[in-house]
Scaffold this motif. Structure first.
Motif, PDB file in Angstrom:
ATOM      1  N   ARG A 222      -3.202 -73.770   2.161  1.00  0.00           N
ATOM      2  CA  ARG A 222      -2.923 -73.352   3.534  1.00  0.00           C
ATOM      3  C   ARG A 222      -3.873 -74.054   4.499  1.00  0.00           C
ATOM      4  NH1 ARG A 222      -4.955 -69.948   7.338  1.00  0.00           N
ATOM      5  NH2 ARG A 222      -6.595 -69.094   6.013  1.00  0.00           N
ATOM      6  N   SER A 223      -3.309 -74.616   5.550  1.00  0.00           N
ATOM      7  CA  SER A 223      -4.126 -75.240   6.583  1.00  0.00           C
ATOM      8  C   SER A 223      -4.816 -74.149   7.394  1.00  0.00           C
ATOM      9  CB  SER A 223      -3.245 -76.086   7.505  1.00  0.00           C
ATOM     10  OG  SER A 223      -3.968 -76.434   8.671  1.00  0.00           O
ATOM     11  N   THR A 224      -6.115 -74.306   7.605  1.00  0.00           N
ATOM     12  CA  THR A 224      -6.822 -73.307   8.411  1.00  0.00           C
ATOM     13  C   THR A 224      -6.605 -73.566   9.906  1.00  0.00           C
ATOM     14  OG1 THR A 224      -8.817 -74.643   8.189  1.00  0.00           O
ATOM     15  CG2 THR A 224      -8.608 -72.755   6.728  1.00  0.00           C
ATOM     16  N   THR A 225      -6.110 -74.773  10.242  1.00  0.00           N
ATOM     17  CA  THR A 225      -5.857 -75.103  11.648  1.00  0.00           C
ATOM     18  C   THR A 225      -4.418 -74.801  12.040  1.00  0.00           C
ATOM     19  OG1 THR A 225      -7.446 -76.916  11.436  1.00  0.00           O
ATOM     20  CG2 THR A 225      -5.985 -76.984  13.348  1.00  0.00           C
ATOM     21  N   ASN A 226      -3.504 -75.116  11.136  1.00  0.00           N
ATOM     22  CA  ASN A 226      -2.082 -75.076  11.499  1.00  0.00           C
ATOM     23  C   ASN A 226      -1.293 -73.965  10.801  1.00  0.00           C
ATOM     24  OD1 ASN A 226      -2.332 -77.525  13.088  1.00  0.00           O
ATOM     25  ND2 ASN A 226      -2.543 -78.589  11.136  1.00  0.00           N
ATOM     26  N   ASN A 227      -2.010 -72.927  10.362  1.00  0.00           N
ATOM     27  CA  ASN A 227      -1.314 -71.856   9.661  1.00  0.00           C
ATOM     28  C   ASN A 227      -2.220 -70.632   9.645  1.00  0.00           C
ATOM     29  OD1 ASN A 227       0.788 -70.713   8.242  1.00  0.00           O
ATOM     30  ND2 ASN A 227       0.682 -72.149   6.514  1.00  0.00           N
ATOM     31  N   SER A 228      -1.660 -69.487   9.313  1.00  0.00           N
ATOM     32  CA  SER A 228      -2.501 -68.305   9.123  1.00  0.00           C
ATOM     33  C   SER A 228      -2.022 -67.579   7.872  1.00  0.00           C
ATOM     34  CB  SER A 228      -2.452 -67.380  10.339  1.00  0.00           C
ATOM     35  OG  SER A 228      -1.323 -66.550  10.277  1.00  0.00           O
ATOM     36  N   ALA A 229      -2.964 -66.922   7.215  1.00  0.00           N
ATOM     37  CA  ALA A 229      -2.632 -66.221   5.969  1.00  0.00           C
ATOM     38  C   ALA A 229      -1.587 -65.140   6.214  1.00  0.00           C
ATOM     39  CB  ALA A 229      -3.896 -65.626   5.361  1.00  0.00           C
ATOM     40  N   SER A 230      -1.661 -64.479   7.370  1.00  0.00           N
ATOM     41  CA  SER A 230      -0.712 -63.385   7.619  1.00  0.00           C
ATOM     42  C   SER A 230       0.706 -63.922   7.805  1.00  0.00           C
ATOM     43  CB  SER A 230      -1.156 -62.543   8.817  1.00  0.00           C
ATOM     44  OG  SER A 230      -1.183 -63.322   9.977  1.00  0.00           O
ATOM     45  N   ILE A 231       0.837 -65.092   8.451  1.00  0.00           N
ATOM     46  CA  ILE A 231       2.177 -65.688   8.609  1.00  0.00           C
ATOM     47  C   ILE A 231       2.734 -66.069   7.236  1.00  0.00           C
ATOM     48  CG2 ILE A 231       3.450 -67.686   9.484  1.00  0.00           C
ATOM     49  CD1 ILE A 231       1.646 -67.709  11.928  1.00  0.00           C
ATOM     50  N   VAL A 232       1.889 -66.706   6.418  1.00  0.00           N
ATOM     51  CA  VAL A 232       2.338 -67.129   5.079  1.00  0.00           C
ATOM     52  C   VAL A 232       2.800 -65.915   4.281  1.00  0.00           C
ATOM     53  CG1 VAL A 232       1.616 -68.127   2.882  1.00  0.00           C
ATOM     54  CG2 VAL A 232       0.812 -69.137   5.030  1.00  0.00           C
TER      55      VAL A 232
END
Ligand SMILES: [Zn+2]
Ligand SMILES: [Zn+2]
Length: 275
Positions: A222-232
């Protein structure tokens, strides 16, 4: 090492700052990628109760530094386990001068490491000869790992069709990537067929790979810039539910260890949204 009656997968860390995963059935222990320093890899293993000296082979997906940073030192320092990778990865990574042994892997061909069988499959990435892995222990389960791939290749889909545990890349949210700080050329690289799987790509892959055998899904890189754990977690979880599977989806963090043991339990909360 404590014997386990099933396949155990420990994600030591996942993302562009470093990747390493341990797969063990209690008899055989494989380290897949070593993208942290050897010292940090051993430290994270010890947090999970694993010993670096127990590693029987170091499998490598491809030559990018977030996957190979610690390979040579780890091999030298912890028992000279052979490094197993494709010929293309070996050359591109400069593994020709390894102090320990090497095993040549060929996509589609089974290589046995004691009690574990490994089948590499071709991925689609901007690397020389990248692969993912299907790792199986007779009667104890099967783990599939597909990361750093711009598309789910036909080979990946076939190799991962009936795994029990699945680690799949869910790198970026399309909107966050488009509206984020990355320059356009980098966005294009990430989104290309030789880049990384987006959240919707991972969802579509899950739909194709869904089987009654699948017990758990781990979202990787998971990208820490272009994504979030909650969205995933929300998007992959929704797709898994829509398929009719009642299984946990966990997001492997960059900075912490995520362990598949105990089976069917989430040991760690979601990674913080601060990142
Ligand atoms: Zn990577
Ligand atoms: Zn890569």
């Amino acid at each position: 090492m404590t014997a386990v009656s099933h396949l155990r997968v420990v994600f030591l860390g996942s993302g562009s700052a470093g990747n390493a995963t341990v797969v063990t059935d209690g008899s055989t222990t494989l380290l897949v990628d070593c993208g942290f320093s050897a010292r940090e890899t051993a430290r994270r293993m010890s947090l999970a109760g694993l010993r670096a000296e127990d590693v029987d082979a170091i499998l490598v997906t491809h030559e990018h530094s977030d996957h190979i940073r610690g390979v040579e030192v780890f091999q030298r320092r912890h028992g000279m386990a052979p490094v197993a990778c494709t010929m293309g990865t070996r050359e591109a990574a400069g593994f020709s001068a390894l102090s320990g042994g090497a095993v040549r892997l060929v996509a589609g061909e089974v290589t046995r490491f004691k009690t574990l069988s490994v089948v590499p499959f071709a991925t689609s990435h901007d690397a020389a000869e990248p692969v993912g892995f299907r790792i199986e222990c007779d009667g104890k389960g099967c783990f599939g790992l597909a990361t750093d791939t711009g598309v789910m290749t036909a080979e990946a889909t076939e190799a991962l069709a009936d795994v029990d545990l699945l680690g799949i890349e869910s790198n970026h949210d399309l909107g966050m990537l488009e509206n984020g700080p990355y320059p356009y050329y980098l966005q294009r690289r990430i989104r290309s067929e030789q880049g990384h799987l987006s959240n919707p790509d991972a969802c579509d892959a899950l739909e194709r790979l869904a089987s009654s055998k699948l017990q758990r899904v781990f979202a990787l890189h998971r990208s820490t810039t272009n994504n979030s754990a909650s969205i995933v977690k929300r998007e992959l979880g929704a797709r898994v539910a829509a398929i009719g599977l009642h299984i946990p989806v966990d997001v492997a963090p960059q900075d912490r260890v995520l362990d598949s043991d105990p089976p069917q339990a989430t040991l760690f909360a979601d990674e913080s949204e601060m990142q």
